[in-house]
Structure formats: structure tokens, C-alpha cells
Scaffold this active site. Structure first.
Site, PDB file in Angstrom:
ATOM      1  CD  GLU A 334      43.455  20.551  49.793  1.00  0.00           C
ATOM      2  OE1 GLU A 334      42.401  20.504  49.252  1.00  0.00           O
ATOM      3  OE2 GLU A 334      44.012  19.443  50.426  1.00  0.00           O
ATOM      4  CG  ASP A 376      57.415  30.574  92.056  1.00  0.00           C
ATOM      5  OD1 ASP A 376      57.921  29.960  92.850  1.00  0.00           O
ATOM      6  OD2 ASP A 376      57.612  32.002  92.013  1.00  0.00           O
ATOM      7  CG  ASP A 643      56.286  35.660  90.227  1.00  0.00           C
ATOM      8  OD1 ASP A 643      56.925  34.700  90.662  1.00  0.00           O
ATOM      9  OD2 ASP A 643      55.989  36.603  91.081  1.00  0.00           O
ATOM     10  CG  ASP A 647      59.567  31.074  88.583  1.00  0.00           C
ATOM     11  OD1 ASP A 647      60.078  29.970  89.133  1.00  0.00           O
ATOM     12  OD2 ASP A 647      58.753  32.128  88.906  1.00  0.00           O
ATOM     13  CG  ASN A 711      37.169   9.652  48.825  1.00  0.00           C
ATOM     14  OD1 ASN A 711      36.120   9.259  48.977  1.00  0.00           O
ATOM     15  ND2 ASN A 711      37.318  10.941  49.406  1.00  0.00           N
ATOM     16  CG  ASN A 736      40.495  18.720  47.620  1.00  0.00           C
ATOM     17  OD1 ASN A 736      40.383  17.718  48.444  1.00  0.00           O
ATOM     18  ND2 ASN A 736      41.451  19.418  47.423  1.00  0.00           N
ATOM     19  CG  ASP A 740      39.653  21.460  51.055  1.00  0.00           C
ATOM     20  OD1 ASP A 740      39.554  20.455  51.660  1.00  0.00           O
ATOM     21  OD2 ASP A 740      40.673  21.665  50.089  1.00  0.00           O
TER      22      ASP A 740
END
Length: 900
Positions: A334, A376, A643, A647, A711, A736, A740
Site C-alpha cells: 500500500e 531534432d 522545439d 516535433d 511471510n 504492517n 511501512d
């Protein structure tokens, strides 16, 4: 009348239908009017030199619509924010949060939901702010156009007047400033220096008209435009000398022109439509998506197994279900959205300090993964500015007299000076000798015209009366009878001609635009000078012009090569000039492919060619994008730097589009990254920053995937073996949450030099191998912990449930927290490579909290029991053994499969 309606109808159909065609295939009407005389072109568009009637313009505006082009589709901030919830990982987390809330676990639901919202908010804020910054960069060069319009008094219908050429009560053409959105095909417009071309137009009259169309074609030098019909049937619309295109601009001269295409039917508009399409998925997006689905599939397999094993072995199906939900949350990475966003945000912040706008966060990682940069030429590698590079005598040797004559000519010519004159004045004005040019008095001038292709000035000063002529080489040669060699004037023998042409040919082959300089001393003439006086001239030499490379281009390309990035040139300019620029910036060119040669290749042949060829010249916008897609088929992560208007499609097709400070608005809109500084060295810094970002993201992914995989082996085994749950649901979620938190400092971590030395890209197969290799190692030491709790501390009955769960909780938390220090580097941890201070501190804090919790006031509510003193000795041995074995296996894995 029927004939008139047929012509007008076919014009309308051509314009309307062309919007859906490619720029090269939708120029039928342009080519027709280009190859027709002025009167026929006007008749083809149902117009006249005096312009349209007001009523006609209004009617055509209803038919063709506004003269505006498509822009990148924008969505509102609310829809943009909500769109981030569609990520499958976010959807899974939201589902788990809802499930936890339904089952009464409000804490778990709150924590999961908060992580999702924070991650999405961080992503939204960064990208929305960057998008607004890019929006502010967009400036319109011109908002109005000068149009000739006719109005008539009542009495005679307009269509009758038009058809029978009756001019009753005319007020005559009127010059009006009209918003460019209101231009329609058939409108006659007036153009002068500095104007933006507001539509695709056919020139009707022109005087000294030079158009800068480098943003479309890549040619640095202005192009001369005429009113005469085009005679070369093989030329495409972009090459026609009497057609001007929307988005280009007038450098010098004046003209009138009739509008042929407007809005989305213009060349510019069709390119804009191509770029407003949905952006293809990049390598970063694909990598994150593949890993997300890998983990989701893993969760969908493992979670039901945990539920069923615990349900059958323990008999309490509700408890088994709650535990399975907690395990699913534990398996879900998460923190991935947050880790990714914070890493990318940190990279964007670092780049912003170097004056680089990051419009799309994901592009930073793509920058690091890039192994081919296509660029370019004009305006990106070069300065997009014409400079005087050489002033040489007839044998090609540098000569100051040539410069002085050129300076006097450019200084004293009247009217608007073109880019070549400006380049001469800027160059010569730097020398003390030529500042004396003001000591000459202008006597007369013979203006330039496109038949002679030369111009002359007559000056008086320093005891001399001089006529100085400059112009196209062949035209000046035709006026010369002598040449100046080493300060001596010699007759220009016919045998010299081949040698003289060889010098100019060599300059042209080096990419220079060459202008010849000649003079003659004249007697004082009280009358006006004319073309007849341009005779008997002395050829003194040549001046040569070039669009030079940016000062930082050579160093930037060399730095990219050192970091494993190939550089390829995709340009609309010709191959001769491109070869010269490549030589200047240190790019070795063995082979050049032209756009016309590309057309006959299959996709597979083009992919082979794209691998080996460094320079592609005379390319259309679609061909540039085609080369990039060919490189994609060979597995490359491709960046494109450009540019110009031409392009745009390539910027859109690339994994990372880069625009420079001088780019046109449409290129900046299509780009992912905009360089606001002229130096290209920021490219190297961007590549390194991207690789650091990617390296830190991969650290979290590898560590989380292998830890979760291990795990699950531990949970499945313990669930089948123990008479109680190996860990309570609240303990799983607490573990957890703390784990985290320990990972939030990963974005601050250092990345080893050898890791950022080469491009890095997503390799799900490699991540899977790492997970399968490292995961079981953590399980081995989990089972060692189980054995210690079972046999040493006798926590193998219901009475020892809390002690067993506490012991595994602490071992699991500490091993997961510390293993990142092994996985984060390919070197020996702590000795050859150390984590950043924030990461070290968070690891120490989480380990300390894990040790403290069994003795804390929260122990009872979390189901913990104080651990015996001897446990800590066993734990130390387990952790040291685990980290040592993990390092040995990791080192073998890197030697076997590489650092990725």
C-alpha cells in the site's frame, strides 16, 4: 452560376475532409493553387485580389468553423483528481478499507484510506501545478490578421455581382484587423515583417518576402517566397515557393496572400490534432502496472489459502476471515503509490532548482530508463541563430578585406535588414577596424531583386568611390571580370572558374550558406546608379553562414554516451547541414537515411535501420514519430528533444518528451519536461536523477515483494501447524503500519554510482526471480523463530499463544526493517555503502518501537506479552544469520542476473 457553385463546393469538400488526413496526404488543394497562376488560384478559391465580401466571409465561417487548432485535451481538476483512483492498486486498497470497516476494524480502514488519499493528493498537486506552469508558457505571437474585405450597398445581390463581375456601388476593399479565428478560405491577407502566418496561404504578390519555417521543416535559414506559379511538379506542399504555412513567421518583406486552409485543415492544425490524442503508455506506467497485477494475483491466491487453512484447522471461520483480511492488507504494497509519488516529487523538486519544469512526474523515471535520445537539430542542438562563420578569399583563406566589404554593404543598405545582414553586422561590429564603417558615406543603392539575386551599395570615403556587390555565387560571378588574389587584381580567366566553384562547393558541403562579395572603384557619378553598373566587378571572396551548435551540445552528448545513452538526430533539414552539425558536436555519422528512403521500408526493415543509423534527415513529422516507434519495437526506452511544430508527434510518441527554452508553444504543450536554461548539460543531470528515482522505487518493490512472499510461507506453515493463529489480526496490521513507516525515508536514500552508470528499466521477470530467491530465506529464519518459541520457551499450547505471537511479531518487524539495508545496495552494507541519515534513523526508531511494545502500556490491547531476557540473545543470532545469508544470496544474484 452552376460552374461557380461546383468550384466552391469542391474546395469546401477538400478542406473539410483534409482534417482527418495526415499532413502529407491532405495538401491536394494547396498543390493545385501552388501550380496555378495567381488568377486561376483565386478563381479556384472563389476569391479576388480585393478579398471577400463581408457576407461571403460570414457564410464561409459557418461552413468551415473558427480558424483554431486542437490543443491537448484538458480535464478539470476534480476529474483529474478522481482519475487517479482508477489505479488497480488503489482500488484494491479501497476495497480492503471498506471490508475492514464493514468488519468493525475502523483503525485499519482509516489507515489504508488515508494512505490512498495522501498518495493521490501528492500526485495531483505536483502534476496540476506543473501543468499550470506549462500553460503560462503559451504565448500567442499574434491575435489578429490584416484582411482585405469588400462591402456593397444595397441594390444588387452579392452572388449576382460576383458571378457577372458587376461592380455597382462598390465601397472598395477595406483593410481590417480581424481576429485570426475569423479567417476563412478565400480571405486575402496582407503580411509584413514580424507577422505570424495565420493560416495556410498562397502568395499573390511579394516583395523581398522571407519566411522562417524552421519550426515546420527544421531549416535554420529563412526561405524566399514568390508569387509565381510553382513549376516543379515533384515538390510537396512544404517545398513550394509560393505557399506559406500557419505557425511560421515573416522575417522580412511584404506580401498579399489568399487563405487556402484554416483551423484543423492546416498543416499546423493536423499536427495539433495528432498531438491531442491520448498519450501512449510509457515504460514506467507499464512497469508499475505489471508489478501491481503481479502482487494482486499473488494476494488472490494466498489470501483464500490462509482463510481456508485457518478455518479448517481452528474451526473459527470468522476469526479466520478477519485474519485473512489482515494478511491481505499486509501483502498489499500500500505504500507503493506514496513511495513512487514522493520519489518522483523529490526528483521534480531537484530538477526545478535547475530551472526545469517537470510536467508529468512519471517522465523523471523514464528519463533515467532512457537508452536512446532522439533529437531534432535546429534550435535544440543548434542555437537557431544565423552567424557569420567564415570570411575567405577566392581560395578559401581567411581574409579581412572580404569582411570589410561585406560590412560596408550590410551597414549602408536601406530597408529592413535580413538575418544574413544582421549576422554580418554583429560579427564585424566586434572588431575595431570595422567600426570605421561609419566613415563612409552612402551615395546610392541598387536594390535586391529575385531575378538578379544580388544587391549593391555605392559608398564614398577614405579617398575611394566604391560599388560593393553581394549576392548568390553564380549571379555575382556573372558580373565579375577580375579577382583579387593576395592583394593583387588579376583577370578572371575562364580556367579559374572550376577552382572558384570548388571552394564554394566545399563550403556548401560543410553546411554553409555562401554569399559572394565583389567590388569596383568607380568614378564620381552625378546620376543614379543602376543594374548596368554591376559589371566589370572584382571578385574578392565569400562570406559563409551557419546555424552553430549550442556551446553545451558537445559536452552534453559526450556525457550521455558515458551514461549509456545513444544519441540520434531526427531532422527535417538536409543531410549536408546535419552532417556538419554532427561533426561539430562529436557525433560520428557513418550513414544517413532520408525521409524519402524510409517510405519504401517495412516496419521490420525500419526497426533494423533505426538500430544502426545515427542521422535521419529530411523527415516529416510523422516520420520522426515512426522512427521512435521502430526503436520501441526493439525494446528501447526512447526520449525525444525538440522545439518545433514538426516535433509534436515525436514528442508525443516518445517515452519522455523534452522541450527547450526557445520551443514553440505546441512543442512545450506536448513535452513532458521543459528545459528553461539554454545549457543542455541538464540532460545528464536529468538522466542521473531519473535513475536515482528508479533505484529507490525498486528498493521498495524488491524488499516488499520478497518480504511478503516469505511471510506467506511462514503464515501458511504456522497456520497449519499451530493450534492458534500465528499472529492476531491487530498485530498483523500494527506490524504492517510500523514497517511501512520505516520505508518512508527510502526516497532520501543514496544510490550507488555503478547503479546510475547505465540505463535502468522495469524488469518484472528479474523482480519475480528476486522475490522467489529472497522470500524463502526470510521464511527459513521465521521457522527458526517458531522453533525457538516452541521448543525453548514452550509456547506451543493455547497458554503460550500470546508469547508465541509476541516473539514472532518482534522478529518479523526487525528482520523486515533491517533487510532494506542489505537490499538497497549491491555493495557490502554498512562498510562500502551506507543508507542516508533519515533512512538510518527511521530504521532505528522502528526497531526501538518494536522492542518496546511488549513492555509498553499498549501491550495488553495489542495482545503482547513481555518476552523473556534469553529471547533477545536468540533474536540477535537469528537476525545476524539472516542478514549475512541474505547478503551472500543477493551478491550471487547480482553476479548472475545483474544489478537491475
Amino acid at each position: 452560376m452552376a460552374g461557380f457553385r461546383k468550384i466552391f463546393s469542391s474546395s469546401r469538400s477538400d478542406v473539410s475532409n483534409s482534417a482527418s488526413l495526415s499532413p502529407q496526404k491532405s495538401s491536394q488543394l494547396l498543390l493545385e493553387v501552388a501550380h496555378s497562376e495567381v488568377e486561376i488560384s483565386l478563381r479556384r478559391l472563389d476569391s479576388s485580389p480585393e478579398g471577400l465580401l463581408d457576407r461571403e466571409a460570414e457564410d464561409r465561417l459557418q461552413v468551415y468553423g473558427l480558424n483554431s487548432v486542437a490543443q491537448e485535451r484538458k480535464i478539470g481538476p476534480v476529474r483529474q483528481f478522481l482519475s487517479y483512483f482508477k489505479n488497480p492498486l488503489n482500488l484494491l486498497l479501497i476495497a480492503l478499507a471498506v471490508m475492514s470497516l464493514y468488519l468493525g476494524d475502523k483503525n485499519a480502514a482509516t489507515i489504508i484510506a488515508l494512505m490512498v488519499v495522501i498518495s493521490i493528493t501528492l500526485t495531483f498537486v505536483q502534476e496540476y501545478r506543473s501543468s499550470n506552469a506549462a500553460e503560462r508558457l503559451r504565448e500567442m505571437v499574434s491575435t489578429t490578421a490584416t484582411v482585405l474585405r469588400k462591402d456593397r450597398r444595397s441594390g444588387v445581390p452579392d452572388e449576382v455581382n460576383r458571378h457577372f463581375n458587376i461592380h455597382l456601388h462598390p465601397q472598395g476593399p477595406q483593410r481590417r484587423e480581424v481576429p485570426i479565428e475569423e479567417l476563412v478560405p478565400g480571405d486575402v491577407i496582407q503580411l509584413s515583417a514580424g507577422d505570424m502566418i495565420p493560416a495556410d496561404v498562397r502568395v499573390l504578390t511579394a516583395k523581398d518576402l522571407f519566411i522562417n519555417q524552421s519550426s515546420l521543416t527544421g531549416e535554420a535559414l529563412p526561405v524566399e517566397k514568390f508569387s509565381a506559379a510553382e513549376t516543379d511538379a515533384s515538390r510537396e506542399a512544404l517545398q513550394c515557393n509560393n505557399i506559406c504555412f500557419m505557425g511560421t513567421n515573416v522575417v522580412s518583406g511584404v506580401a498579399t496572400a489568399v487563405v487556402v486552409y484554416t483551423g484543423s485543415a492546416t498543416y499546423f492544425g493536423r499536427l495539433a490534432q495528432m498531438m491531442s490524442e491520448e498519450q501512449p503508455q510509457t515504460s514506467f506506467d507499464r512497469g508499475i502496472q505489471e508489478f501491481t497485477w503481479l502482487m494482486i494475483r499473488f494476494i488472490f491466491v494466498m489470501t483464500p489459502l490462509v482463510f481456508l487453512i485457518n478455518g479448517f484447522t481452528k474451526g473459527d471461520w470468522m476469526e479466520a476471515f478477519l485474519f485473512a483480511v489482515a494478511v491481505a492488507v499486509g501483502l498489499t504494497p500500500e505504500m507503493l503509490p506514496m513511495i513512487v509519488t514522493v520519489n518522483l516529487g523529490k526528483g521534480a523538486l531537484s530538477m526545478s532548482r535547475k530551472k526545469v519544469i517537470v510536467k508529468r512526474l512519471n517522465s523523471i523515471q523514464n528519463f533515467g530508463a532512457m537508452d536512446v535520445l532522439c533529437t531534432d537539430k535546429t534550435g535544440t542542438l543548434t542555437q537557431d541563430k544565423i552567424i557569420l562563420e567564415k570570411h575567405v578569399d577566392i581560395y578559401g583563406h581567411e581574409n579581412e578585406d572580404v569582411l570589410e566589404y561585406a560590412y560596408l554593404n550590410s551597414y549602408h543598405q536601406s530597408g529592413l535588414k535580413n538575418l544574413l545582414d544582421v549576422a554580418v553586422l554583429e560579427y564585424a561590429g566586434l572588431t575595431e577596424r570595422l567600426k570605421a564603417g561609419v566613415q563612409y558615406r552612402k551615395v546610392d543603392e541598387i536594390p535586391f531583386d529575385f531575378q538578379r539575386r544580388r544587391m549593391s551599395v555605392v559608398v564614398e570615403g577614405k579617398g575611394r568611390h566604391l560599388l560593393i556587390c553581394k549576392g548568390a555565387v553564380e549571379e555575382v560571378f556573372s558580373c565579375c571580370t577580375h579577382a583579387e588574389v593576395n592583394g593583387q587584381t588579376e583577370a578572371l580567366e575562364p580556367s579559374y572558374l572550376g577552382q572558384l566553384l570548388q571552394v564554394t562547393r566545399e563550403l556548401n558541403e560543410d553546411g554553409f550558406r555562401v554569399i559572394a562579395i565583389a567590388y569596383k572603384d568607380t568614378a564620381t557619378n552625378t546620376g543614379a546608379y543602376g543594374i548596368k553598373d554591376e559589371s566589370g566587378l572584382v571578385l574578392v571572396g565569400y562570406i559563409a553562414f551557419l546555424d552553430p551548435p549550442k556551446d553545451s551540445a558537445r559536452d552534453a552528448i559526450a556525457a550521455l554516451h558515458r551514461h549509456g545513452v545513444q544519441v540520434k538526430i531526427l531532422t527535417g533539414d538536409n543531410d549536408v547541414v546535419t552532417r556538419k552539425v554532427c561533426h561539430e558536436v562529436g557525433l560520428k555519422v557513418d550513414e544517413v537515411m532520408l525521409g524519402t528512403e524510409m517510405e519504401s521500408l517495412t516496419d521490420e526493415q525500419l526497426a533494423d535501420a533505426a538500430e544502426r543509423i545515427v542521422v535521419f534527415a529530411k523527415l516529416s513529422p510523422e516520420q520522426k514519430a515512426k522512427v521512435i516507434k521502430a526503436l520501441h519495437r526493439r525494446g528501447h526506452v526512447v526520449g525525444f528533444m525538440g522545439d518545433g511544430i514538426n516535433d509534436g508527434p515525436a514528442l508525443k510518441a516518445a517515452d519522455v518528451g523534452i522541450s527547450v527554452d526557445t520551443a514553440v508553444d505546441i512543442a512545450k504543450e506536448s513535452a513532458d519536461i521543459i528545459l528553461l536554461e539554454k545549457s543542455l548539460m541538464v540532460l545528464e543531470e536529468g538522466v542521473i536523477e531519473g535513475r536515482k528515482v528508479f533505484g529507490n522505487i525498486v528498493k521498495y518493490i524488491k524488499m516488499g515483494a520478497s518480504s511478503n512472499f516469505g511471510n506467506m510461507f511462514s503464515v501458511l506453515g504456522a497456520s497449519a501447524w499451530l493450534p492458534f493463529l500465528p499472529m492476531q489480526a491487530i498485530q498483523v496490521l500494527t506490524n504492517n503500519l510500523l514497517y511501512d513507516f520505516s520505508q518512508t525515508a527510502i526516497p532520501t536514500d543514496h544510490v550507488d554510482e555503478e547503479y546510475i552508470a547505465q540505463p535502468r528499466r522495469w524488469d518484472i521477470a528479474n523482480i519475480t526471480r528476486f522475490m522467489l530467491m529472497m522470500g524463502p530465506i526470510s521464511s527459513i529464519f521465521d521457522y527458526v523463530t517458531f522453533a525457538v518459541m516452541h521448543f525453548v520457551f514452550k509456547a506451543n499450547t493455547m497458554a503460550g499463544e500470546s508469547l508465541f505471537q509476541t516473539g514472532w511479531f518482534v522478529e518479523s518487524l526487525l528482520s523486515q526493517t533491517l533487510i532494506i539495508h542489505i537490499i538497497r545496495t549491491g555493495r557490502i552494507p554498512f562498510l562500502q555503502s551506507r543508507a542516508s541519515l533519515p533512512m538510518t534513523l527511521t530504521s532505528l526508531i522502528i526497531c526501538s518501537v518494536g522492542v518496546w511494545l511488549p513492555y509498553s502500556p499498549f501491550a495488553h490491547s495489542l495482545g503482547f506479552t513481555p518476552l523473556p531476557f534469553q529471547y533477545w540473545f536468540y533474536l540477535a543470532g537469528i537476525l545476524i544469520s539472516y542478514l549475512t545469508l541474505a547478503h551472500i544470496v543477493k551478491s550471487w544474484f547480482i553476479r548472475r542476473y545483474g544489478l537491475n
